[in-house]
Scaffold this active site. Structure first.
Site, PDB file in Angstrom:
ATOM      1  N   GLU A 127       0.875  -1.190   0.000  1.00 54.11           N
ATOM      2  CA  GLU A 127       0.000   0.000   0.000  1.00 54.11           C
ATOM      3  C   GLU A 127       0.900   1.224   0.000  1.00 54.11           C
ATOM      4  OE1 GLU A 127      -3.146  -0.217  -0.643  1.00 54.11           O
ATOM      5  OE2 GLU A 127      -2.704  -2.348  -0.784  1.00 54.11           O
ATOM      6  N   CYS A 181      -1.679   9.351   3.836  1.00 59.47           N
ATOM      7  CA  CYS A 181      -1.727   8.943   2.436  1.00 59.47           C
ATOM      8  C   CYS A 181      -3.028   9.424   1.807  1.00 59.47           C
ATOM      9  CB  CYS A 181      -1.608   7.434   2.326  1.00 59.47           C
ATOM     10  SG  CYS A 181      -2.793   6.594   3.368  1.00 59.47           S
TER      11      CYS A 181
HETATM   12  P1  NAP Z   1       8.783   4.785   3.556  1.00 61.57           P
HETATM   13  O1  NAP Z   1       9.942   5.700   3.637  1.00 61.57           O
HETATM   14  O2  NAP Z   1       8.523   4.100   2.272  1.00 61.57           O
HETATM   15  O3  NAP Z   1       8.973   3.720   4.732  1.00 61.57           O
HETATM   16  C1  NAP Z   1       7.998   2.744   5.007  1.00 61.57           C
HETATM   17  C2  NAP Z   1       8.653   1.572   5.689  1.00 61.57           C
HETATM   18  O4  NAP Z   1       9.567   0.963   4.767  1.00 61.57           O
HETATM   19  C3  NAP Z   1       9.476   1.961   6.911  1.00 61.57           C
HETATM   20  O5  NAP Z   1       9.342   0.962   7.887  1.00 61.57           O
HETATM   21  C4  NAP Z   1      10.882   1.982   6.355  1.00 61.57           C
HETATM   22  O6  NAP Z   1      11.872   1.759   7.311  1.00 61.57           O
HETATM   23  C5  NAP Z   1      10.824   0.816   5.396  1.00 61.57           C
HETATM   24  N1  NAP Z   1      11.884   0.801   4.389  1.00 61.57           N
HETATM   25  C6  NAP Z   1      12.593   1.831   3.885  1.00 61.57           C
HETATM   26  N2  NAP Z   1      13.472   1.379   2.958  1.00 61.57           N
HETATM   27  C7  NAP Z   1      13.298   0.032   2.872  1.00 61.57           C
HETATM   28  C8  NAP Z   1      13.899  -1.002   2.103  1.00 61.57           C
HETATM   29  N3  NAP Z   1      14.853  -0.760   1.209  1.00 61.57           N
HETATM   30  N4  NAP Z   1      13.472  -2.265   2.299  1.00 61.57           N
HETATM   31  C9  NAP Z   1      12.504  -2.541   3.193  1.00 61.57           C
HETATM   32  N5  NAP Z   1      11.906  -1.605   3.951  1.00 61.57           N
HETATM   33  C10 NAP Z   1      12.286  -0.332   3.793  1.00 61.57           C
HETATM   34  O7  NAP Z   1       7.423   5.542   3.954  1.00 61.57           O
HETATM   35  P2  NAP Z   1       7.141   6.424   5.237  1.00 61.57           P
HETATM   36  O8  NAP Z   1       7.842   7.735   5.096  1.00 61.57           O
HETATM   37  O9  NAP Z   1       7.350   5.620   6.465  1.00 61.57           O
HETATM   38  O10 NAP Z   1       5.570   6.640   5.106  1.00 61.57           O
HETATM   39  C11 NAP Z   1       4.994   7.600   4.293  1.00 61.57           C
HETATM   40  C12 NAP Z   1       4.509   6.980   2.987  1.00 61.57           C
HETATM   41  O11 NAP Z   1       3.587   5.939   3.286  1.00 61.57           O
HETATM   42  C13 NAP Z   1       3.736   7.963   2.119  1.00 61.57           C
HETATM   43  O12 NAP Z   1       4.079   7.763   0.782  1.00 61.57           O
HETATM   44  C14 NAP Z   1       2.285   7.587   2.372  1.00 61.57           C
HETATM   45  O13 NAP Z   1       1.399   7.962   1.341  1.00 61.57           O
HETATM   46  C15 NAP Z   1       2.403   6.105   2.516  1.00 61.57           C
HETATM   47  N6  NAP Z   1       1.266   5.526   3.235  1.00 61.57           N
HETATM   48  C16 NAP Z   1       0.373   4.787   2.516  1.00 61.57           C
HETATM   49  C17 NAP Z   1      -0.735   4.245   3.147  1.00 61.57           C
HETATM   50  C18 NAP Z   1      -1.738   3.429   2.382  1.00 61.57           C
HETATM   51  O14 NAP Z   1      -2.555   2.756   3.001  1.00 61.57           O
HETATM   52  N7  NAP Z   1      -1.723   3.465   1.063  1.00 61.57           N
HETATM   53  C19 NAP Z   1      -0.919   4.457   4.519  1.00 61.57           C
HETATM   54  C20 NAP Z   1       0.016   5.213   5.211  1.00 61.57           C
HETATM   55  C21 NAP Z   1       1.109   5.740   4.562  1.00 61.57           C
HETATM   56  P3  NAP Z   1      12.828   2.960   7.817  1.00 61.57           P
HETATM   57  O15 NAP Z   1      11.935   3.891   8.530  1.00 61.57           O
HETATM   58  O16 NAP Z   1      13.786   2.258   8.683  1.00 61.57           O
HETATM   59  O17 NAP Z   1      13.441   3.560   6.579  1.00 61.57           O
END
Ligand code: NAP
Length: 518
Positions: A289, A323
């Site tokens: 997601e 999001c």
């Molecule tokens: P993110 O930077 O993509 O991180 C999400 C998760 O992925 C974190 O636990 C992060 O860990 C981990 N991660 C980062 N690099 C990775 C890799 N190479 N391999 C595996 N895991 C990795 O997103 P965020 O800043 O936490 O959240 C914001 C984003 O989430 C926005 O784009 C928002 O729209 C989206 N979101 C979507 C929904 C939905 O239901 N569609 C809901 C909520 C949020 P680290 O923190 O350790 O980097």
């Protein structure tokens, strides 16, 4: 006789205008303040593990305040977590569904009992205001209660057609080891929902929480263990996504990855997970997601005050870090000027400051890095459109940004197309409803959207043609409720898994047909 439960009901919210509710939250905040600065271990292979390599989590409302420190997993420990979850899987999968469901209901009861405490951790670790924190904890409880009931349903599937001389049935069985990777913006609700959905379905999990909000995850894993979940059913593998992420995703014993986060990381995980590894005997499943660039259309005959309020709440609730946040308002030319005038007046009344003060509607953004990125978009926006209000940093010792509205934005503009994930709203004028709909769909994302209109035919047309996973008519585009608004997006917003909906658990199960000649 199998377990029967009363129908699901969403958790009621506390009203913080009432003195007793305010007092309870003040007490919880004071208690949590006493616990700030503690250190939390990992939970791997049934034991607490300390590595000495610490991730320090700070309060975005007061940047120098340490919320807690968490031991980080090494690559070896991440591997051990997957191996341990794999070894324990057969036992957990064989645990009767009723038992798994009862454990989950026990965890829900404990969360409910400690709701104010979890609210307080959300306030200090993520900068949510009181109402947003209450909604986050409430949603976490809802996910537990809802998925418990859904698992009972999947354990009694629809009867199949019975051939003469045969009986046949379809059993839904768990998949194996799930790697759970949630974001920081619903540090409790999304993390809990993703984790417990996999667990109650009979999978073992390795939870890798966001590095921005590890303390809340550590508190929740403590709660799961206290609630009686077997010590090997869950692993807490805190560590930077870039260090342990690839390893967890590509481990040959990882059966599925449940991810919520950005488009970039989601696509990377999807690609890595698709690659077959030596010794891997399945096609790894990925639930991803991802981001949004959500639009609200305001039609010429809309109730303008309702539309202005809906846009304001959707754009600036939790500082626009949802999001589902409205980041594009597409407004009919006939009401464009009066919409802007009303919106500007409304946005300029927003009170901003530390999240622990109940009077503040907007708190800080999550980190220095996020603030820098969003400030960059504000500058781009000033060049791409007309700054209506905001446009820079706000005062305070945390990561504060002004709520910002940029008007006259063209659909080709970067601030119309790219997810900013902060308090920046682009407003665009549409010649007519037709053009508004076209502009709304002019995005690679497709998560949420809303239409304010009093024209039935146009609402019906939007229902058919506005291509988003969650469409809202005459209401804001944030605030999906478990059970009522199954949540998930189209296109680059992800795999449309519909969290909080009746089909969600199916992604963590596989169907086994058993036919027997009689
Ligand atoms: P993110 O930077 O993509 O991180 C999400 C998760 O992925 C974190 O636990 C992060 O860990 C981990 N991660 C980062 N690099 C990775 C890799 N190479 N391999 C595996 N895991 C990795 O997103 P965020 O800043 O936490 O959240 C914001 C984003 O989430 C926005 O784009 C928002 O729209 C989206 N979101 C979507 C929904 C939905 O239901 N569609 C809901 C909520 C949020 P680290 O923190 O350790 O980097």
């Amino acid at each position: 006789m199998s377990l029967t439960l009363p129908p699901f009901q969403n958790e009621p919210y506390s009203d913080f205008t009432k003195a007793p509710n305010r007092r309870a939250m003040d007490l919880a905040l004071a208690q949590v303040r006493l616990e700030l600065g503690r250190t939390y271990p990992l939970w791997i292979d049934g034991s607490a593990v300390e590595t000495g390599d610490l991730l320090v989590s700070t309060n975005p409302s007061h940047a120098s305040e340490v919320v807690g420190s968490c031991h980080k997993a090494s690559a070896e420990l991440a591997t051990e977590a997957v191996e341990s979850a794999f070894s324990y899987f057969p036992k957990w999968a064989a645990t009767p569904v009723d038992k798994r469901v009862q454990l989950l209901l026990g965890a829900a009861a404990m969360l409910r009992q400690r709701q104010q405490e979890f609210n307080a951790w959300l306030i200090v670790e993520s900068g949510k205001n009181w109402n947003e924190a209450e909604a986050d904890t409430g949603e976490a409880i809802d996910f537990c209660e809802y998925y418990a009931r859904q698992m009972l349903r999947w354990s009694h599937p629809e009867p199949l057609v019975q051939m003469d001389g045969e009986t046949s049935k379809l059993d839904y069985i768990p998949l194996g080891v799930g790697v759970i990777i949630p974001p920081w913006n619903f540090p409790l609700a999304i993390m809990v929902g993703m984790t417990v959905a996999a667990l109650v379905a009979g999978n073992t999990v390795v939870l890798k929480p966001s590095s921005e909000t590890p303390v809340i995850a550590a508190k929740f894993v403590e709660l799961l263990l206290e609630a009686g979940f077997p010590e090997h059913s869950v692993n807490l593998c805190i560590g930077s996504g870039s260090v342990v992420g690839d390893l967890l995703v590509t481990h040959p014993k990882t059966r599925f990855v449940s991810f919520t986060g950005s488009r970039e990381v989601g696509l990377r995980i999807n690609e890595l997970a698709a690659k077959h590894q030596p010794g891997q005997v399945w096609i790894r499943r990925v639930v991803a997601e991802m981001g949004g660039k959500d639009a609200i259309i305001v039609d010429e005959n809309a109730d303008l005050d309702a539309a202005v309020t809906g846009v304001m709440l959707s754009a600036f609730g939790f500082q626009g870090q949802k999001c589902s946040a409205c980041s594009r308002a597409i407004v009919h030319a006939k009401v464009y000027d009066s919409f802007l005038e009303k919106l500007k007046a409304k946005v300029e009344t927003i009170r901003q400051g530390p999240a622990e003060d109940v009077e503040n509607y907007m708190g800080p953004v999550i980190s220095a890095g996020a603030r820098k990125t969003i400030l960059g978009y504000m500058e781009i926006g000033k060049r791409e459109g007309r700054l209506l209000t905001g446009g820079g940093m706000a005062a305070g010792d945390g990561w504060y940004l002004q709520p910002t509205v940029i008007a006259d934005v063209a659909p080709s503009a970067r601030i119309f197309q790219e997810e900013i994930f902060g308090p920046v709203l682009a407003v665009t004028k549409a010649r007519d409803f037709e053009e508004a709909l076209r502009m709304a769909n002019d995005s690679e994302y497709g998560l949420t959207g809303a239409v304010y209109s009093q024209d039935r035919a146009r609402l019906d047309r939007a229902s058919r043609e506005f291509h988003v996973g969650n469409l809202y008519l005459n209401r804001k585009c944030t605030g999906a409720m478990v059970g009522a608004h199954p949540f998930g997006g189209f296109n680059m917003s992800g795999t449309d898994s519909k969290a909080g909906g009746p089909d969600y658990l199916l992604q963590f199960l596989q169907g086994k047909l058993i036919a027997e000649k009689v």
